[in-house]
Design an enzyme around this catalytic site. Sequence first.
Site, PDB file in Angstrom:
ATOM      1  N   SER A  42       4.992  -7.118   3.735  1.00 33.52           N
ATOM      2  CA  SER A  42       5.511  -7.273   4.844  1.00 33.52           C
ATOM      3  C   SER A  42       6.590  -8.556   4.880  1.00 33.52           C
ATOM      4  O   SER A  42       6.253  -9.383   4.095  1.00 33.52           O
ATOM      5  CB  SER A  42       4.518  -7.564   5.973  1.00 33.52           C
ATOM      6  OG  SER A  42       3.633  -8.532   5.586  1.00 33.52           O
ATOM      7  N   LYS A  64      -1.193  -6.815  -9.431  1.00 31.30           N
ATOM      8  CA  LYS A  64      -2.133  -6.874  -8.569  1.00 31.30           C
ATOM      9  C   LYS A  64      -1.904  -5.610  -7.514  1.00 31.30           C
ATOM     10  O   LYS A  64      -1.074  -5.744  -6.719  1.00 31.30           O
ATOM     11  CB  LYS A  64      -2.304  -8.114  -7.599  1.00 31.30           C
ATOM     12  CG  LYS A  64      -3.531  -7.946  -6.690  1.00 31.30           C
ATOM     13  CD  LYS A  64      -3.538  -9.041  -5.357  1.00 31.30           C
ATOM     14  CE  LYS A  64      -3.141  -8.541  -4.278  1.00 31.30           C
ATOM     15  NZ  LYS A  64      -3.492  -7.472  -3.658  1.00 31.30           N
ATOM     16  N   PHE A  77       1.015  -1.197  -0.162  1.00 27.47           N
ATOM     17  CA  PHE A  77      -0.177  -0.032   0.121  1.00 27.47           C
ATOM     18  C   PHE A  77       0.578   1.401   0.145  1.00 27.47           C
ATOM     19  O   PHE A  77       0.408   2.371  -0.444  1.00 27.47           O
ATOM     20  CB  PHE A  77      -0.930   0.218   1.166  1.00 27.47           C
ATOM     21  CG  PHE A  77      -0.218   0.490   2.620  1.00 27.47           C
ATOM     22  CD1 PHE A  77      -0.086   1.767   2.808  1.00 27.47           C
ATOM     23  CD2 PHE A  77       0.281  -0.535   3.491  1.00 27.47           C
ATOM     24  CE1 PHE A  77       0.574   2.123   3.977  1.00 27.47           C
ATOM     25  CE2 PHE A  77       0.892  -0.086   4.602  1.00 27.47           C
ATOM     26  CZ  PHE A  77       0.995   1.137   4.817  1.00 27.47           C
ATOM     27  N   CYS A 110       9.807   1.751   3.507  1.00 28.48           N
ATOM     28  CA  CYS A 110      10.331   0.576   3.817  1.00 28.48           C
ATOM     29  C   CYS A 110      11.911   1.210   4.146  1.00 28.48           C
ATOM     30  O   CYS A 110      12.591   0.563   4.750  1.00 28.48           O
ATOM     31  CB  CYS A 110      10.461  -0.552   2.813  1.00 28.48           C
ATOM     32  SG  CYS A 110      11.160   0.101   1.220  1.00 28.48           S
TER      33      CYS A 110
HETATM   34  P1  NAD Z   1       1.307  -6.801   2.965  1.00 27.11           P
HETATM   35  O1  NAD Z   1       2.298  -7.770   3.247  1.00 27.11           O
HETATM   36  O2  NAD Z   1       0.262  -6.545   4.049  1.00 27.11           O
HETATM   37  O3  NAD Z   1       0.542  -6.759   1.559  1.00 27.11           O
HETATM   38  C1  NAD Z   1       1.661  -6.852   0.405  1.00 27.11           C
HETATM   39  C2  NAD Z   1       0.571  -7.189  -0.672  1.00 27.11           C
HETATM   40  O4  NAD Z   1       0.641  -8.727  -0.423  1.00 27.11           O
HETATM   41  C3  NAD Z   1      -0.883  -6.878  -1.006  1.00 27.11           C
HETATM   42  O5  NAD Z   1      -1.118  -6.661  -2.280  1.00 27.11           O
HETATM   43  C4  NAD Z   1      -1.670  -8.143  -0.362  1.00 27.11           C
HETATM   44  O6  NAD Z   1      -2.731  -8.170  -0.998  1.00 27.11           O
HETATM   45  C5  NAD Z   1      -0.820  -9.130  -0.613  1.00 27.11           C
HETATM   46  N1  NAD Z   1      -0.955 -10.149   0.436  1.00 27.11           N
HETATM   47  C6  NAD Z   1      -1.175 -10.278   1.661  1.00 27.11           C
HETATM   48  N2  NAD Z   1      -1.104 -11.418   2.237  1.00 27.11           N
HETATM   49  C7  NAD Z   1      -0.920 -12.244   1.210  1.00 27.11           C
HETATM   50  C8  NAD Z   1      -0.460 -13.567   1.265  1.00 27.11           C
HETATM   51  N3  NAD Z   1      -0.486 -14.499   2.376  1.00 27.11           N
HETATM   52  N4  NAD Z   1       0.056 -14.268   0.085  1.00 27.11           N
HETATM   53  C9  NAD Z   1      -0.019 -13.334  -1.097  1.00 27.11           C
HETATM   54  N5  NAD Z   1      -0.030 -12.191  -0.895  1.00 27.11           N
HETATM   55  C10 NAD Z   1      -0.433 -11.438   0.242  1.00 27.11           C
HETATM   56  O7  NAD Z   1       2.019  -5.302   3.118  1.00 27.11           O
HETATM   57  P2  NAD Z   1       1.679  -3.893   3.130  1.00 27.11           P
HETATM   58  O8  NAD Z   1       1.034  -3.370   4.391  1.00 27.11           O
HETATM   59  O9  NAD Z   1       0.827  -3.661   2.006  1.00 27.11           O
HETATM   60  O10 NAD Z   1       2.941  -2.767   2.854  1.00 27.11           O
HETATM   61  C11 NAD Z   1       3.779  -2.670   3.981  1.00 27.11           C
HETATM   62  C12 NAD Z   1       4.844  -3.669   3.994  1.00 27.11           C
HETATM   63  O11 NAD Z   1       5.833  -3.744   2.892  1.00 27.11           O
HETATM   64  C13 NAD Z   1       6.128  -3.087   5.131  1.00 27.11           C
HETATM   65  O12 NAD Z   1       6.561  -4.076   5.759  1.00 27.11           O
HETATM   66  C14 NAD Z   1       7.099  -2.567   4.378  1.00 27.11           C
HETATM   67  O13 NAD Z   1       8.178  -2.616   4.792  1.00 27.11           O
HETATM   68  C15 NAD Z   1       7.145  -3.257   3.128  1.00 27.11           C
HETATM   69  N6  NAD Z   1       7.657  -2.908   1.796  1.00 27.11           N
HETATM   70  C16 NAD Z   1       8.917  -3.129   1.536  1.00 27.11           C
HETATM   71  C17 NAD Z   1       9.837  -2.805   0.621  1.00 27.11           C
HETATM   72  C18 NAD Z   1      10.995  -3.150   0.100  1.00 27.11           C
HETATM   73  O14 NAD Z   1      11.647  -2.557  -0.928  1.00 27.11           O
HETATM   74  N7  NAD Z   1      11.747  -3.988   1.078  1.00 27.11           N
HETATM   75  C19 NAD Z   1       9.028  -1.480  -0.122  1.00 27.11           C
HETATM   76  C20 NAD Z   1       7.749  -1.174   0.464  1.00 27.11           C
HETATM   77  C21 NAD Z   1       7.116  -1.861   1.333  1.00 27.11           C
END
Ligand code: NAD
Length: 493
Positions: free
Chosen positions: A228, A175, A151, A283
């Site tokens: 995450s 997605k 997000f 992140c």
């Molecule tokens: P999230 O893990 O909740 O969701 C990310 C995506 O994964 C969404 O599209 C969601 O629908 C999907 N998703 C959720 N559960 C899933 C599952 N079990 N299997 C497959 N897909 C699934 O993350 P968020 O809250 O949207 O984003 C924030 C997180 O992203 C933070 O932890 C942040 O540090 C991380 N992030 C990392 C980077 C990086 O470069 N390392 C960059 C941006 C964000």
Amino acid sequence: MRDDVLLNYINGCWTPAEHRSLLPVENPSTGAVLGFVPLSTATEAHRAIEAAAGAFPAWSRTPATRRTQPFFALLELLRRDEEALARSITEENGKSLADARAEVKRLIENCEVACGLPVLQQGDKLVGASEGIDGEVLRLPLGVFTMIAPFNFPGMVPFWFLPYAIAAGNTYVVKPSEQTPRTMDRLARLLDQVGLPAGVFNLVHGDRVVAEAFMEHPQVKGVSLVGSTRTCRAVAETCARHKKRCQAMGGAKNHLVVMPDARMDEVIRNLLSSCFGCAGQRCMAASAIVAVGRETHDRLCERLLEACQRVIVANPLDPAVAEEPMLMGPVISARAKTAIETLIETGVREGANLVVDGRGVQVPGCEQGHFLGPTVFTGVQPGMVIHQTEIFGPVVVVLCAATFDEAVRILNDHPYGNGASIYTQSGYWARRFKLEVECGMIGINVGIPAPVAQLPFGGMKLSQFSDIKAQGRAVIDFFTERKVVTERYWPEP
Ligand code: NAD
């Protein structure tokens, strides 16, 4: 047909999604419902994958120089719509306009780099690998790739991958995050106008059901996930089971190390936007500060507490404050706010000193918004939950290390390894820091060491579950098979 429900984009057509339910998309500053996102079914995801698979043979045979033309056209549209895109990000994500504009700039930059694919994708040749034998490395596209977005950077993160994948000759399905899906809808409407053949780019809205359909479908060659660490682990495991290429970039707890010789005015200026920009939901946000030496620690804390007063917590689209340099919007949702508040309570229970408490902040006229003010803990010990956990909000923990070596130990013992910065005027400490710290992205006197699009972006340890990073030349390895040809020809008799 309702016009407040987002559509999927499959095989060159905007289509109402076959969905399990509709989710409201909220403006996190006001709580206003901006529209609805369909949680598509697995069948809908399969349709997009099959459209992408159908488009692959012709697209992969299209000359490389022609495959980049749509991205040159897209660049013009992106530059035209730069401000509208930034506003869309702010509206659904809550980050300030300055942060949203920076996000759009990086998105554009990735498109620019991907326009160089005819150069970046060139293979290698070893003439004389053996007697009369040459070895050749071809970089060939593979098929359908998919992307699952977080997000917090709804525009930029898909563009760490998408333009490279497509320009390299693959076809693609994205997605977006179900929490911030509207920005990708806007971007897809631009991609619809740039001459990509039907099926080369597709968009499916939804949640993990769509993500799982991507990972399980036999025609998908690879998945890029940014999210995450918990999601990364699940995605990496599922991809391994289904033998998919996988990039999974996860959570972080980025440390800033402040040495006794650091320029404190610059440190504080940097630190404020690094810790509280995007309400700490980057992140690459700094969320742990390690001061080296008690005197540095005390000086830093005094200045930091004073600086926190300068952060304006407000609706970032309020014209009265929209251009303020240190503006902080809300966190993404009521659920995120509660999770952050729970971790603040944990910190208090663990015995850390809550010296700035951002709970209970009120923004007049935005009573339904999810605001928190800057929050600072001092007296934090390594191993405390608030030090070990990615809080993903405007919460900073301050630690004190007796020496540089102790500071490096604190960082290297930490489970995450995305980014880390040091503030020092000494080349000696800076050099040791960049060599010794186990993090993928290092900053020296830079608060957010997020690499530009020409360089690889990615972390180490629990911050990344794959070895190929995003952006630039690095990501081409993910989107191509390096097929090696060993060839010889016998002389004519
Ligand atoms: P999230 O893990 O909740 O969701 C990310 C995506 O994964 C969404 O599209 C969601 O629908 C999907 N998703 C959720 N559960 C899933 C599952 N079990 N299997 C497959 N897909 C699934 O993350 P968020 O809250 O949207 O984003 C924030 C997180 O992203 C933070 O932890 C942040 O540090 C991380 N992030 C990392 C980077 C990086 O470069 N390392 C960059 C941006 C964000």
